[in-house]
Structure formats: C-alpha cells, structure tokens
Design a protein around this motif. Structure first.
Motif, PDB file in Angstrom:
ATOM      1  N   GLY A   1       0.695  -1.229   0.134  1.00 37.41           N
ATOM      2  CA  GLY A   1      -0.026   0.287   0.096  1.00 37.41           C
ATOM      3  C   GLY A   1       0.373   1.442   0.110  1.00 37.41           C
ATOM      4  N   LEU A   2       1.732   1.155   0.591  1.00 38.70           N
ATOM      5  CA  LEU A   2       2.858   2.351   0.502  1.00 38.70           C
ATOM      6  C   LEU A   2       3.437   2.696  -0.476  1.00 38.70           C
ATOM      7  CD1 LEU A   2       4.206   2.225   4.675  1.00 38.70           C
ATOM      8  CD2 LEU A   2       1.997   3.930   4.087  1.00 38.70           C
TER       9      LEU A   2
ATOM     10  N   VAL B   1       3.287   6.027  -5.783  1.00 36.71           N
ATOM     11  CA  VAL B   1       3.443   6.154  -7.286  1.00 36.71           C
ATOM     12  C   VAL B   1       2.778   7.135  -7.256  1.00 36.71           C
ATOM     13  CG1 VAL B   1       2.533   4.824  -8.796  1.00 36.71           C
ATOM     14  CG2 VAL B   1       3.795   4.127  -7.096  1.00 36.71           C
ATOM     15  N   LEU B   2       1.589   7.065  -6.705  1.00 38.64           N
ATOM     16  CA  LEU B   2       0.669   8.563  -7.123  1.00 38.64           C
ATOM     17  C   LEU B   2       1.497   9.665  -7.104  1.00 38.64           C
ATOM     18  CD1 LEU B   2      -2.524   7.241  -4.470  1.00 38.64           C
ATOM     19  CD2 LEU B   2      -2.003   7.096  -6.632  1.00 38.64           C
ATOM     20  N   LEU B   3       2.122  10.127  -5.918  1.00 36.72           N
ATOM     21  CA  LEU B   3       3.156  11.087  -5.513  1.00 36.72           C
ATOM     22  C   LEU B   3       3.797  11.514  -7.111  1.00 36.72           C
ATOM     23  CD1 LEU B   3       4.475  13.166  -3.686  1.00 36.72           C
ATOM     24  CD2 LEU B   3       5.646  11.547  -2.834  1.00 36.72           C
ATOM     25  N   PHE B   4       4.631  10.329  -7.549  1.00 35.28           N
ATOM     26  CA  PHE B   4       5.261  10.259  -8.835  1.00 35.28           C
ATOM     27  C   PHE B   4       4.108  10.748  -9.733  1.00 35.28           C
ATOM     28  CE2 PHE B   4       8.597   6.612  -9.113  1.00 35.28           C
ATOM     29  CZ  PHE B   4       9.190   7.308  -8.451  1.00 35.28           C
ATOM     30  N   MET B   5       2.855  10.077 -10.110  1.00 38.90           N
ATOM     31  CA  MET B   5       2.151  11.300 -10.591  1.00 38.90           C
ATOM     32  C   MET B   5       1.956  12.589 -10.564  1.00 38.90           C
ATOM     33  SD  MET B   5      -0.432   7.408 -11.175  1.00 38.90           S
ATOM     34  CE  MET B   5      -1.665   8.012 -10.232  1.00 38.90           C
ATOM     35  N   ALA B   6       1.668  13.003  -9.581  1.00 37.08           N
ATOM     36  CA  ALA B   6       1.710  14.036  -8.865  1.00 37.08           C
ATOM     37  C   ALA B   6       2.796  15.194  -9.596  1.00 37.08           C
ATOM     38  CB  ALA B   6       1.112  14.656  -7.329  1.00 37.08           C
ATOM     39  N   GLN B   7       3.451  14.897  -9.761  1.00 37.96           N
ATOM     40  CA  GLN B   7       4.814  15.995 -10.585  1.00 37.96           C
ATOM     41  C   GLN B   7       4.395  15.850 -11.395  1.00 37.96           C
ATOM     42  OE1 GLN B   7       6.327  17.201  -7.710  1.00 37.96           O
ATOM     43  NE2 GLN B   7       5.128  15.212  -7.123  1.00 37.96           N
ATOM     44  N   ARG B   8       3.215  16.070 -12.422  1.00 34.31           N
ATOM     45  CA  ARG B   8       2.877  16.027 -13.691  1.00 34.31           C
ATOM     46  C   ARG B   8       3.272  17.617 -13.976  1.00 34.31           C
ATOM     47  NH1 ARG B   8      -1.686  13.553 -17.359  1.00 34.31           N
ATOM     48  NH2 ARG B   8      -1.722  15.752 -19.289  1.00 34.31           N
ATOM     49  N   HIS B   9       4.025  18.371 -15.123  1.00 33.31           N
ATOM     50  CA  HIS B   9       3.947  19.183 -15.290  1.00 33.31           C
ATOM     51  C   HIS B   9       2.836  19.435 -16.584  1.00 33.31           C
ATOM     52  CE1 HIS B   9       7.761  21.287 -13.987  1.00 33.31           C
ATOM     53  NE2 HIS B   9       8.166  19.576 -14.350  1.00 33.31           N
ATOM     54  N   GLY B  10       2.437  21.275 -15.977  1.00 35.99           N
ATOM     55  CA  GLY B  10       0.999  21.407 -16.573  1.00 35.99           C
ATOM     56  C   GLY B  10      -0.279  21.191 -16.253  1.00 35.99           C
TER      57      GLY B  10
ATOM     58  N   PHE C   1      -3.795  10.407  -1.140  1.00 38.91           N
ATOM     59  CA  PHE C   1      -3.570   9.316   0.107  1.00 38.91           C
ATOM     60  C   PHE C   1      -4.680   9.414   0.952  1.00 38.91           C
ATOM     61  CE2 PHE C   1       0.171  12.449  -1.008  1.00 38.91           C
ATOM     62  CZ  PHE C   1       0.484  11.967  -1.604  1.00 38.91           C
ATOM     63  N   GLY C   2      -3.994   8.296   1.179  1.00 42.69           N
ATOM     64  CA  GLY C   2      -4.799   6.587   2.247  1.00 42.69           C
ATOM     65  C   GLY C   2      -5.252   5.637   1.190  1.00 42.69           C
ATOM     66  N   LYS C   3      -6.114   5.946   0.387  1.00 44.93           N
ATOM     67  CA  LYS C   3      -7.210   5.127  -0.059  1.00 44.93           C
ATOM     68  C   LYS C   3      -5.914   3.798  -1.204  1.00 44.93           C
ATOM     69  CE  LYS C   3     -10.506   8.429  -2.150  1.00 44.93           C
ATOM     70  NZ  LYS C   3     -11.272   8.275  -3.131  1.00 44.93           N
ATOM     71  N   HIS C   4      -5.008   3.877  -1.142  1.00 43.70           N
ATOM     72  CA  HIS C   4      -4.529   2.734  -1.711  1.00 43.70           C
ATOM     73  C   HIS C   4      -4.006   1.871  -0.668  1.00 43.70           C
ATOM     74  CE1 HIS C   4      -3.198   3.485  -6.413  1.00 43.70           C
ATOM     75  NE2 HIS C   4      -4.409   3.846  -5.723  1.00 43.70           N
ATOM     76  N   SER C   5      -3.503   2.907   0.965  1.00 39.78           N
ATOM     77  CA  SER C   5      -3.609   1.875   1.549  1.00 39.78           C
ATOM     78  C   SER C   5      -4.003   0.956   2.491  1.00 39.78           C
ATOM     79  CB  SER C   5      -2.918   2.179   3.260  1.00 39.78           C
ATOM     80  OG  SER C   5      -1.783   3.435   2.558  1.00 39.78           O
ATOM     81  N   LEU C   6      -5.870   1.368   2.605  1.00 39.66           N
ATOM     82  CA  LEU C   6      -7.115   0.999   2.414  1.00 39.66           C
ATOM     83  C   LEU C   6      -7.036   0.312   1.854  1.00 39.66           C
ATOM     84  CD1 LEU C   6      -9.375   0.999   5.096  1.00 39.66           C
ATOM     85  CD2 LEU C   6     -10.267   2.162   2.811  1.00 39.66           C
ATOM     86  N   PHE C   7      -6.449   0.176   0.882  1.00 38.87           N
ATOM     87  CA  PHE C   7      -7.116  -0.923  -0.095  1.00 38.87           C
ATOM     88  C   PHE C   7      -6.260  -2.547   0.002  1.00 38.87           C
ATOM     89  CE2 PHE C   7      -6.046  -3.136  -4.547  1.00 38.87           C
ATOM     90  CZ  PHE C   7      -7.573  -4.115  -5.205  1.00 38.87           C
ATOM     91  N   PHE C   8      -5.648  -2.532   0.264  1.00 47.53           N
ATOM     92  CA  PHE C   8      -4.246  -2.900   0.417  1.00 47.53           C
ATOM     93  C   PHE C   8      -4.301  -3.866   1.435  1.00 47.53           C
ATOM     94  CE2 PHE C   8      -2.735  -1.339  -3.959  1.00 47.53           C
ATOM     95  CZ  PHE C   8      -2.081  -2.680  -4.318  1.00 47.53           C
TER      96      PHE C   8
ATOM     97  N   LEU D   1     -11.215   2.475  -4.585  1.00 47.85           N
ATOM     98  CA  LEU D   1      -9.803   2.965  -3.925  1.00 47.85           C
ATOM     99  C   LEU D   1      -8.536   2.627  -4.798  1.00 47.85           C
ATOM    100  CD1 LEU D   1     -10.736   1.332  -0.713  1.00 47.85           C
ATOM    101  CD2 LEU D   1     -11.520   4.032  -1.649  1.00 47.85           C
ATOM    102  N   PHE D   2      -8.205   2.118  -6.155  1.00 50.94           N
ATOM    103  CA  PHE D   2      -7.213   1.577  -6.368  1.00 50.94           C
ATOM    104  C   PHE D   2      -7.431   3.001  -7.387  1.00 50.94           C
ATOM    105  CE2 PHE D   2      -4.355   0.169  -9.045  1.00 50.94           C
ATOM    106  CZ  PHE D   2      -3.476  -0.932  -8.368  1.00 50.94           C
ATOM    107  N   THR D   3      -9.079   1.833  -8.199  1.00 45.11           N
ATOM    108  CA  THR D   3      -8.458   3.117 -10.324  1.00 45.11           C
ATOM    109  C   THR D   3      -8.974   4.518 -10.040  1.00 45.11           C
ATOM    110  OG1 THR D   3     -10.790   2.075  -9.935  1.00 45.11           O
ATOM    111  CG2 THR D   3      -9.329   0.664 -10.403  1.00 45.11           C
ATOM    112  N   ASP D   4      -9.918   4.907  -8.710  1.00 47.99           N
ATOM    113  CA  ASP D   4      -9.892   6.198  -8.933  1.00 47.99           C
ATOM    114  C   ASP D   4      -9.357   6.867  -9.710  1.00 47.99           C
ATOM    115  OD1 ASP D   4     -12.849   5.265  -8.663  1.00 47.99           O
ATOM    116  OD2 ASP D   4     -13.423   6.406  -7.142  1.00 47.99           O
ATOM    117  N   GLU D   5      -8.088   7.136  -8.489  1.00 44.56           N
ATOM    118  CA  GLU D   5      -6.390   7.910  -8.241  1.00 44.56           C
ATOM    119  C   GLU D   5      -6.082   7.614  -9.825  1.00 44.56           C
ATOM    120  OE1 GLU D   5      -5.329   9.399  -6.028  1.00 44.56           O
ATOM    121  OE2 GLU D   5      -7.683   9.361  -5.333  1.00 44.56           O
TER     122      GLU D   5
END
Length: 425
Positions: A314-315, A320-329, A344-351, A396-400
């Motif tokens: 989960g962590l 990986v979500l933090l990765f995707m938030a670095q998109r420019h524009g 944050f927290g949804k993926h951890s809850l899922f796993f 909880l996983f796919t929505d992000e």
C-alpha cells in the motif's frame, strides 16, 4: 533541435514536440453499420510506442548500473559476512537516492504524460527498492546468486526472467516462445483497445455509479460493473504494455521472460491465487522476496509478515501517486483539466483490506464448508466469489489513476472505435 549534451537534455528535447498531453488524434476511417449508425476508427500513435521503448530502455540502463553497484557493495559484502556494511549502503544510501531521485528527474524533464513518467522510473518503488532488500537479506532467486551475469540480467529485466527449475538457469527465447508471446500479446492488445473504445466516451463509468454511503452501496450493481471493467482494463493495460516492451527485451537479450499476469480476472480460484500467482506477478514476486521473506527472517510469524507485506504494498502504491502528481501543466486528457492532487490513504486501505482477506482465507481454509466449496463449486463461481472480495472497494485503487489521467495518457498506444450515431455525408 535535439540536445545531446546530457542524457536529461536528450530526453527532454526528444519529447518537446510530442509531449502527448492531449489526445488530438483524428479518425482515419469511417464506416456505417445498418440499423446501428456510424463509427469512426482512430489509429494508435506509433510515435508513442517509439518513445515508450526509449524510456523503457533508459530504465533498463538505470537497472544495469544499479545492478553492478548492488552486487559490488551489497551482495559481496553480505557474502563476506559484512552485513552491517551492506545495510548501511542499502538503507542509508540507495533508499534515499532511489526515493528522491525520481522526483528530481521529473522536475528537470517536465513530463506532461503520466504514462511516460512511470515508464521511465515507475519500476524504482515497485521493483528496485524491493530488489535492494533482497540483495541485503539474501532472498534473491537462486539463479541470480549464481553469477554476476545472472544477477545483472535479473536487475535489467523489469519482468521476471523465466528460469528452468532443474538447472536454475534462464530459459532461452526460442521461436516457439516467440510465437506464443506474439499470439498472447495480440489478444491482449485487441481486448485493451476494445475496452478503451467503450470506456473513454463515458469517462470510465459505463454503468450508473452510486456514492458509497453504506455497505450495501459497495455492492450496487452499477458500481460492481464499473469496477469489473476498470479492473479488466488495468490488468490488460499493464499486461499489454509490459508484455510488448518485454517482448522487445527478449528479442534483444535472447532470454525468455515470464508473463506480467496470468488471467487474474477470469481464472483465479482463491484470494491467495489472485494476489500470489496471477495479478502483477513481478511486484508479487518482489514483495514476497523483498518484504515477506525478510520479515520472516527477522522473526515475524507468517500472519504478521503477510499483513505487513500488504501494508508495504500500500505504501509503495501511495508513493506512485506522488510520482503522478509531479506532472507538469494541466492534465488536458481530464475533462475537468485540473491539476491532479492525490488522495493519500485510499491505496493503503485497499491493500490492508486485501491483506485481511488473505489472513481470513488462511484461518478458514480447514473449515468443512470452505473445503466443500473448493471441491464442488464450478471454477467460474469460485472466481466470481474471489472477485467479490476485491471489486466492491476497487474504486479506492482505480479512481486515483483515472483522476491522474494515467488511463487517458496511455490510450495513445491503442486504436479505438468511436460510435458517432449519425451518418457521415
């Protein structure tokens, strides 16, 4: 103008003209189906595949360089019983570099497509960190311990190397395996294209969606249908992308690689079969050797180690979500075109939930009713029951990934058919 002065400059300038931040592909063919209407066929982007292979190749080079470093400063030190030295290098040097390095890379390269970002460094949290732990704690595959050549091959291949169980050596990539992989990839490619065709026009919710306010809402038919289709798309998309690039890797290296997944949506017979044998096999193997086995070695019992392994998973996915938030524009492929902010927290809850399901499976496996179900229920019914432990909370996983435009940013790789409804004059 391509900048050849630095690797970063080369990559950044190579993607300047084709950032793939907005899907503006035009249909190349229209056809009419009597009594149904008109459809448009939009082709895939070949340039997207070329750039994907370029990024995948850069990732493989990163893997290679790390392999030599890890073998010299961790594996050899472990074999010399200098474990403290190995732990200092692994946890004290490599972990901070591998965790912070990708964020620096994204800042410099200014990617505007999430799929490209994950192709370049997505394997670092999912695989390389776990493989560093394997090297420190001696839980590497047997073939990787035999020689530095095997070790480097293991690191270089994002997909798992296919190993002969008798000789513990890599399996050669034969013509027979090539044709099998090509047929399998063609099937996955067509299924993925079909799902994109039906899901993109509906913003990935083809059935009515109900907000989750009660437990009953989790099992609302529309939510289950949407979750099933998104789980199928996720499985096929990851399998198709990894298998296509893995096929090129096998052709170049002459070594056969395992498939990314093994029909998890249609063939799973139990939750442990789903997570341990079929879904995302590279990460499942990495978590087993890089989390579960080391935890067992330091004294955790089987149940605690399994629960902690799912928490670690989960962590990793939160990172990986933090990765995707670095998109420019702004994400132009998102109808709202708002900058992605991870929840944050949804993926951890899922796993964590799925870890609990596996612990319950282990605790109840000897119960007479569970044994009866395993012996008497048809395979399709057992698979459906397995999916019902995952699908109600799969959002909880796919929505992000929908919010971050991962799916839409990857759609460039596949053709699609769009229903227009009216005839073209």
């Amino acid at each position: 103008m391509i900048d050849y002065s630095t690797p970063g400059g080369f990559i950044k300038s190579s993607f300047a003209n084709y950032s793939f931040e907005y899907d503006d592909r035009e249909p190349i063919y229209y056809f009419n189906v009597p009594l149904v209407g008109t459809f448009a066929f939009t082709n895939l982007s070949f340039i997207f595949w070329v750039k994907s292979f370029l990024l995948f190749s850069v990732q493989s080079v990163i893997n290679l360089l790390l392999a030599f470093f890890v073998h010299k400063f961790i594996v050899q030190k472990r074999r010399e019983n200098k474990r403290t030295h190995a732990y200092l290098i692994g946890y004290g040097v490599l972990f901070p570099v591998l965790l912070c390095g990708p964020l620096y890379i994204f800042e410099r390269l200014e990617f505007k497509n999430v799929a490209f970002m994950l192709l370049l460094v997505g394997a670092i949290p999912n695989l390389l960190l776990l493989r560093v732990v394997e090297a420190m704690h001696g839980s590497l595959p047997a073939f990787a311990e035999k020689s530095i050549g095997n070790f480097v091959l293991y690191y270089a291949a994002t997909l798992q190397v296919m190993v002969n169980e008798k000789t513990t050596q890599p399996v050669p990539f034969t013509r027979r395996i090539l044709w099998y992989k090509l047929r399998s990839y063609a099937s996955t490619f067509l299924q993925t294209s079909f799902l994109f065709s039906i899901l993109l026009p509906f913003d990935y919710n083809i059935a009515p969606r109900r907000d989750i306010n009660t437990i009953i809402d989790l099992y609302y038919w529309g939510n289950i249908v949407n979750a099933f289709l998104m789980a199928s798309l996720t499985s096929l998309l990851l399998d198709g992308g990894a298998s296509g690039l893995g096929l090129l890797t096998s052709i170049c290296s002459g070594v056969a690689l395992q498939s990314f997944s093994d029909s998890p949506i249609s063939q799973s017979s139990s939750p442990s079969d789903f997570w341990g044998n079929r879904w995302d096999r590279p990460v499942a193997s990495g978590l087993k050797r890089g989390a579960f086995v080391p935890l067992r070695k330091i004294g955790c019992n089987r149940h605690v180690a399994a629960a902690l392994t799912f928490m670690i998973s989960g962590l990793i996915h939160e990172y990986v979500l933090l990765f995707m938030a670095q998109r420019h524009g702004p994400p132009y492929n998102n109808p709202q075109q708002v900058k992605y902010e991870p929840t944050f927290g949804k993926h951890s809850l899922f796993f964590v939930w799925n870890g609990i399901v596996l612990l319950l499976e282990r605790a109840l496996e000897g119960h007479p009713f569970i044994k009866w179900m395993g012996l008497n229920l048809p395979k399709q019914v057992r698979t459906a029951l397995v999916l019902l432990t995952v699908l109600p909370i799969a959002h909880l996983f796919t929505d992000e990934y929908v919010k971050s435009c991962f799916f839409s940013d990857t759609a460039f790789a596949f053709p699609r058919i769009t229903y227009l409804g009216t005839s073209i004059e």
